[in-house]
Design a protein around this motif. Structure first.
Motif, short mmCIF file in Angstrom:
data_model
loop_
_atom_site.label_atom_id
_atom_site.label_comp_id
_atom_site.label_asym_id
_atom_site.label_seq_id
_atom_site.Cartn_x
_atom_site.Cartn_y
_atom_site.Cartn_z
N THR A 193 36.77 36.80 42.32
CA THR A 193 36.75 38.04 43.11
C THR A 193 38.06 38.81 42.95
O THR A 193 38.35 39.70 43.75
CB THR A 193 36.54 37.72 44.60
N THR A 194 38.82 38.49 41.92
CA THR A 194 40.13 39.12 41.73
C THR A 194 40.21 39.76 40.35
O THR A 194 39.36 39.55 39.48
CB THR A 194 41.26 38.09 41.87
N ARG A 195 41.25 40.58 40.16
CA ARG A 195 41.62 41.16 38.88
C ARG A 195 40.51 41.96 38.21
O ARG A 195 40.33 41.91 37.00
CB ARG A 195 42.12 40.08 37.92
N LEU A 196 39.77 42.71 38.99
CA LEU A 196 38.69 43.53 38.44
C LEU A 196 39.05 45.01 38.50
O LEU A 196 39.43 45.53 39.56
CB LEU A 196 37.39 43.30 39.22
N TYR A 197 38.91 45.67 37.37
CA TYR A 197 39.09 47.13 37.24
C TYR A 197 37.88 47.62 36.47
O TYR A 197 37.79 47.48 35.26
CB TYR A 197 40.41 47.39 36.50
N TRP A 198 36.92 48.22 37.18
CA TRP A 198 35.58 48.48 36.64
C TRP A 198 35.29 49.98 36.70
O TRP A 198 35.40 50.60 37.75
CB TRP A 198 34.57 47.68 37.45
N GLY A 199 34.92 50.56 35.56
CA GLY A 199 34.56 51.96 35.52
C GLY A 199 34.28 52.41 34.09
O GLY A 199 34.08 51.58 33.19
#
Length: 314
Positions: free
Chosen positions: A200-206
């Protein structure tokens, strides 16, 4: 003869002490000179530009350190899986109602996993507009009015940091979904994919831009950017998702961050040093490209398009 020899020895002894004293004095003077000129030795170049960057008076860096806002647990009053921050103009009443009446209308009743807030700056607003905003807040209780912020396009990066700081202080969340008020997200599949993640960490989504040249003209020009000829990878600002830990990092260092004119390129730069998952997803669909059937978020849509998407999906 003995007297002459004693006088000779004393003369030699005094000379030795005299030479030692000279060496000590020279060493001390050298150290003093080095300390006085240390800033210019560390940063060769134009002294005036060096002074402007913080060498004049107290050095700025000691105050530029991470602050853990988790200590303010008493101020946390929202708890959710996905916190949705919608960036709006103060006078954007119709756009806020459109969000309330379309993609977020029924979702909140079926899914207690989300909380949504509209963020706007209040500095310089007229009394009548402030009164209207307070009436709107009394009715819907979903506005966050950022005091001291002049809400303008050129202040968007500062506004973004203030929103993240407010979120880190007041919300217990796992993921952060940023939306402009002309974005139309489908929350069910987004939350479904988030729940499938192992971490649930270190996510950069786009939707990411890679090797985009620095904007030199137009509304989005970046005259302050001096690092490279191309931007570090960044997700388009209309909508993106960040995990809680990344929001905490940006909010924690907010006093140290260089606020470039474009908030999306700024976030890409701020997160560039970290090991994280940069999830490029064409399902974050811009209005200038064909959208796949499984689009997660439509970006940059008109009111008519958003209403059409709502009626089509319901």
């Amino acid at each position: 003869m003995l007297t002459i020899m004693l006088e000779y020895v004393m003369a030699k002894w005094n000379l030795r002490y005299f030479l030692i004293a000279c060496v000590i004095v020279i060493a001390i003077e050298t150290i003093v000179i080095l300390l006085r000129t240390k800033p210019f030795m560390m940063f060769p170049g134009n002294p005036s530009s060096i002074l402007q960057k913080g060498w004049e008076g107290d050095l700025m860096l000691p105050s530029c350190r991470y602050t853990n806002e988790d200590r303010k647990a008493s101020e946390v009053f929202l708890s959710c899986y996905v916190f949705i921050a919608v960036i709006v103009r103060p006078d954007g009443f119709e756009n806020r109602n459109l969000v309330r009446d379309t993609w977020y209308k029924y979702f909140t009743n079926d899914h207690p996993l989300t909380e949504l807030r509209f963020f706007l700056g209040t500095y310089g607003l007229s009394d009548s507009l402030l009164q209207d905003l307070h009436h709107e807040q009394k009715r819907h209780n979903d506005l966050v009015m950022l005091e001291g912020l002049l809400d303008s396009y050129h202040n968007l990066t500062r506004k973004t940091v203030m929103v993240m700081k407010w979120t880190s202080q007041h919300v217990n969340f796992t993921y952060y979904l940023k939306c402009d008020d002309d974005s139309y997200p489908f929350l069910d599949p987004i939350i479904g994919e988030l729940q499938e993640r192992t971490l649930t960490t270190r996510l950069y989504w786009g939707y990411f831009f890679i090797n985009l040249r620095v904007r030199g003209h137009g509304k989005n020009q970046d005259p302050l950017w001096f690092l490279t000829e191309t931007y570090t990878p960044f997700a388009i600002g209309g909508s993106y998702i960040l995990s809680r830990d990344l929001i905490k990092v940006i909010a924690g260092f907010e006093q140290c961050l260089h606020l470039y004119p474009n908030e999306d390129t700024s976030i890409g730069l701020w997160l560039a040093p970290f090991q994280l998952e940069r999830k490029h997803d064409y399902r974050f669909c811009r209005n200038s490209q064909p959208c796949p059937h499984n689009t997660l978020i439509f970006l940059g849509r008109s009111r008519k398009e958003m209403l059409s998407l709502f009626h089509f999906s319901h």
